[in-house]
Scaffold this motif. Sequence first.
Motif, PDB file in Angstrom:
ATOM      1  N   LEU A 227      15.315  44.919  -3.785  1.00 32.85           N
ATOM      2  CA  LEU A 227      14.173  44.282  -3.129  1.00 32.85           C
ATOM      3  C   LEU A 227      13.031  45.271  -3.015  1.00 32.85           C
ATOM      4  N   VAL A 228      11.815  44.770  -3.204  1.00 33.02           N
ATOM      5  CA  VAL A 228      10.635  45.639  -3.197  1.00 33.02           C
ATOM      6  C   VAL A 228       9.561  45.022  -2.324  1.00 33.02           C
ATOM      7  N   SER A 229       8.861  45.879  -1.577  1.00 38.30           N
ATOM      8  CA  SER A 229       7.793  45.385  -0.721  1.00 38.30           C
ATOM      9  C   SER A 229       6.768  46.482  -0.488  1.00 38.30           C
ATOM     10  N   ILE A 230       5.521  46.062  -0.263  1.00 38.63           N
ATOM     11  CA  ILE A 230       4.512  46.985   0.237  1.00 38.63           C
ATOM     12  C   ILE A 230       4.107  46.525   1.627  1.00 38.63           C
ATOM     13  N   GLN A 231       3.700  47.460   2.443  1.00 39.63           N
ATOM     14  CA  GLN A 231       3.263  47.144   3.800  1.00 39.63           C
ATOM     15  C   GLN A 231       1.789  47.482   3.916  1.00 39.63           C
ATOM     16  N   LEU A 232       0.976  46.463   4.131  1.00 35.14           N
ATOM     17  CA  LEU A 232      -0.463  46.648   4.283  1.00 35.14           C
ATOM     18  C   LEU A 232      -0.783  47.036   5.721  1.00 35.14           C
ATOM     19  N   PRO A 233      -1.960  47.630   5.957  1.00 34.84           N
ATOM     20  CA  PRO A 233      -2.277  48.140   7.303  1.00 34.84           C
ATOM     21  C   PRO A 233      -2.198  47.089   8.406  1.00 34.84           C
ATOM     22  N   GLN A 234      -2.527  45.822   8.094  1.00 34.02           N
ATOM     23  CA  GLN A 234      -2.545  44.792   9.139  1.00 34.02           C
ATOM     24  C   GLN A 234      -1.163  44.265   9.484  1.00 34.02           C
TER      25      GLN A 234
ATOM     26  N   LYS B 168       9.651  44.442   8.452  1.00 36.41           N
ATOM     27  CA  LYS B 168      11.111  44.432   8.406  1.00 36.41           C
ATOM     28  C   LYS B 168      11.642  42.997   8.423  1.00 36.41           C
ATOM     29  N   GLY B 169      11.045  42.150   9.277  1.00 41.66           N
ATOM     30  CA  GLY B 169      11.492  40.771   9.353  1.00 41.66           C
ATOM     31  C   GLY B 169      11.305  40.031   8.033  1.00 41.66           C
ATOM     32  N   SER B 170      10.182  40.290   7.376  1.00 43.17           N
ATOM     33  CA  SER B 170       9.921  39.643   6.094  1.00 43.17           C
ATOM     34  C   SER B 170      10.897  40.114   5.028  1.00 43.17           C
ATOM     35  N   MET B 171      11.209  41.400   5.034  1.00 52.63           N
ATOM     36  CA  MET B 171      12.172  41.928   4.057  1.00 52.63           C
ATOM     37  C   MET B 171      13.582  41.415   4.326  1.00 52.63           C
ATOM     38  N   ASP B 172      13.951  41.327   5.598  1.00 53.94           N
ATOM     39  CA  ASP B 172      15.271  40.778   5.932  1.00 53.94           C
ATOM     40  C   ASP B 172      15.379  39.327   5.460  1.00 53.94           C
TER      41      ASP B 172
ATOM     42  N   HIS C 148       6.294  39.476  -2.449  1.00 51.32           N
ATOM     43  CA  HIS C 148       4.882  39.114  -2.582  1.00 51.32           C
ATOM     44  C   HIS C 148       4.759  38.166  -3.761  1.00 51.32           C
ATOM     45  N   GLU C 149       3.637  37.488  -3.833  1.00 50.05           N
ATOM     46  CA  GLU C 149       3.368  36.692  -5.021  1.00 50.05           C
ATOM     47  C   GLU C 149       2.684  37.583  -6.039  1.00 50.05           C
ATOM     48  N   LEU C 150       3.235  37.640  -7.242  1.00 52.40           N
ATOM     49  CA  LEU C 150       2.727  38.513  -8.293  1.00 52.40           C
ATOM     50  C   LEU C 150       1.893  37.723  -9.281  1.00 52.40           C
ATOM     51  N   SER C 151       0.820  38.335  -9.753  1.00 53.40           N
ATOM     52  CA  SER C 151       0.041  37.721 -10.823  1.00 53.40           C
ATOM     53  C   SER C 151       0.819  37.855 -12.131  1.00 53.40           C
TER      54      SER C 151
ATOM     55  N   VAL D  46      13.831  45.062 -16.678  1.00 50.80           N
ATOM     56  CA  VAL D  46      14.650  43.915 -16.266  1.00 50.80           C
ATOM     57  C   VAL D  46      13.731  42.809 -15.788  1.00 50.80           C
ATOM     58  N   GLU D  47      14.320  41.663 -15.493  1.00 45.44           N
ATOM     59  CA  GLU D  47      13.529  40.546 -15.003  1.00 45.44           C
ATOM     60  C   GLU D  47      12.996  40.845 -13.616  1.00 45.44           C
ATOM     61  N   VAL D  48      11.770  40.396 -13.364  1.00 45.68           N
ATOM     62  CA  VAL D  48      11.127  40.561 -12.067  1.00 45.68           C
ATOM     63  C   VAL D  48      10.806  39.175 -11.520  1.00 45.68           C
ATOM     64  N   LEU D  49      11.193  38.937 -10.295  1.00 48.19           N
ATOM     65  CA  LEU D  49      10.852  37.701  -9.592  1.00 48.19           C
ATOM     66  C   LEU D  49      10.017  38.038  -8.373  1.00 48.19           C
ATOM     67  N   ASP D  50       9.079  37.155  -8.030  1.00 48.61           N
ATOM     68  CA  ASP D  50       8.387  37.323  -6.760  1.00 48.61           C
ATOM     69  C   ASP D  50       8.957  36.340  -5.746  1.00 48.61           C
ATOM     70  N   ARG D  51       8.456  36.398  -4.534  1.00 46.83           N
ATOM     71  CA  ARG D  51       9.000  35.561  -3.455  1.00 46.83           C
ATOM     72  C   ARG D  51       8.888  34.077  -3.795  1.00 46.83           C
ATOM     73  N   THR D  52       7.747  33.699  -4.380  1.00 44.31           N
ATOM     74  CA  THR D  52       7.569  32.307  -4.758  1.00 44.31           C
ATOM     75  C   THR D  52       8.610  31.873  -5.778  1.00 44.31           C
ATOM     76  N   GLY D  53       8.858  32.725  -6.767  1.00 46.74           N
ATOM     77  CA  GLY D  53       9.852  32.399  -7.779  1.00 46.74           C
ATOM     78  C   GLY D  53      11.242  32.215  -7.193  1.00 46.74           C
ATOM     79  N   VAL D  54      11.587  33.051  -6.228  1.00 42.01           N
ATOM     80  CA  VAL D  54      12.899  32.941  -5.574  1.00 42.01           C
ATOM     81  C   VAL D  54      13.012  31.615  -4.820  1.00 42.01           C
ATOM     82  N   ILE D  55      11.972  31.278  -4.047  1.00 39.27           N
ATOM     83  CA  ILE D  55      12.001  30.031  -3.277  1.00 39.27           C
ATOM     84  C   ILE D  55      12.074  28.830  -4.203  1.00 39.27           C
ATOM     85  N   LEU D  56      11.316  28.864  -5.288  1.00 39.28           N
ATOM     86  CA  LEU D  56      11.353  27.762  -6.247  1.00 39.28           C
ATOM     87  C   LEU D  56      12.745  27.600  -6.854  1.00 39.28           C
ATOM     88  N   GLU D  57      13.393  28.720  -7.155  1.00 38.67           N
ATOM     89  CA  GLU D  57      14.731  28.646  -7.743  1.00 38.67           C
ATOM     90  C   GLU D  57      15.734  28.059  -6.742  1.00 38.67           C
TER      91      GLU D  57
END
Length: 462
Positions: A15-22, A29-33, A130-133, A146-157
């Motif tokens: 799992l991969v994530s970036i944390q923006l200042p806001q 942590k909650g979003s990653m969990d 995150h949603e990836l372009s 390897v294959e990369v999925l974003d959050r939207t792709g996971v939810i759709l699957e």
Amino acid sequence: MSSHDMTEKKLKAVLVSIQLPQVSDEEHKGSMDELGRLTETLGFEIVGRVSQKRKAASTAAILGSGKLKELAEYTGGRGVVERFKKPGNSHDDEGDEDEIEFEEEFEEEFEMEEGSFTSKPRAGIVIFDHELSPTQMKNLEDVTGVEVLDRTGVILEIFSRHAKSREARLQVEIAKLGYLAPRLRLSNVGGDRQGGGIGSKGSGESAHELDKRRIRDRIAELKTQLDAIHNEQNNRRSSRRESPCVALVGYTNAGKSSLMRALTGSEVLIADKLFATLDTTVRVMHPESFPRVLVSDTVGFIKKLPHDLVASFRSTLDEALNASLLLFTVDASDPNFRSQLEVTRNVLKEIGADEQDQFIILNKVDQLTDIQIRALRMEYPQAVMISTRKPEDIKRIRDLILSYFERDMSEEKFLIPYSMSKLTGPIHEKSRVLEETYEDDGTLMTLRANKDFLEWLRKQLA
């Protein structure tokens, strides 16, 4: 490799994530969990997490160079992007609004998690919170191999796997095609994103345009089929409009289906996983009561729910829009339930279903301590605290629903002549008979009903 094959082989995921200042540490942590639970719902085994604090997410590969190399250690990839395409150089980047930057952005790395200093277990898929372009996804697949999925792709699957009814399958396919369209040619791994029976990567511009046209045609066809289903649903709703309806709404896996089963005695699916229920179920509250109350179980919500899915499932959520009463079902044992409740409210507001009367049901309180329960009572004094495992709590919810729908009713006595006994059918159907005695000239009945029915009955007896 198809998603089915990946699940059968129990692919390992990172799992991969970036944390923006806001974004606070707790929110991050909650979003990653939550992403972890989504990933496990797909049947993947999580072998690591890579996180990074950044000022912005506008980079071509999301992460900084150091974190890209760390990520590649999980996948065996080369860890660098050989070349970046500038937007506008190719039609492949159509619709990609991300700016490609060549200079390294400011980055502040988290400390590596436990185990990251040793050789990492090999992951066969990378999942971003995150949603990836399309360009970002292509670059990240170059980096990781390897294959990369974003959050939207996971939810759709997940939605694709759990959709059972014809309506849900149509809704999911429309959303999935909208997601796949700009990604058909840019991705060179992950065949599931290039298909669905709608064409594949072309060898030139004409093939690409053909793919896009075929997808547009298929979406138009699906929408036509969906409109026909919606017309049938509207007719069914009209036929039951006189019956009061309560809708169970809330975050995914909050316990709505368990509450639905307890209130109606129906065999609805109950599973401890995200998005187990995608199809709206409407059942009569059991044992039957007066007024006869319908209970509807709706699709659960989640943070960052793709807008295409909200639009596709709008008809499913119309049950909430048409309900007289909303029961916000909340998993009180989840530390993030407050933000989940806010997500539910925001989605309902988006579809215009935020004007109805509502109660908050704090579910799963059997998993809380007495101190936590007291604190919640102070924070939510109007909420009803329950466990769906306790019959006495279900009775409280049932009594709450009945008292709500009885609030505008009146009591009145009527003498129904024996010659007009045909009225007893509508009386028992449209009112609650509180007392019934047999007199010489008819049946004396004390009724509780709404004012319109009492007025109708007076005219019949006049």
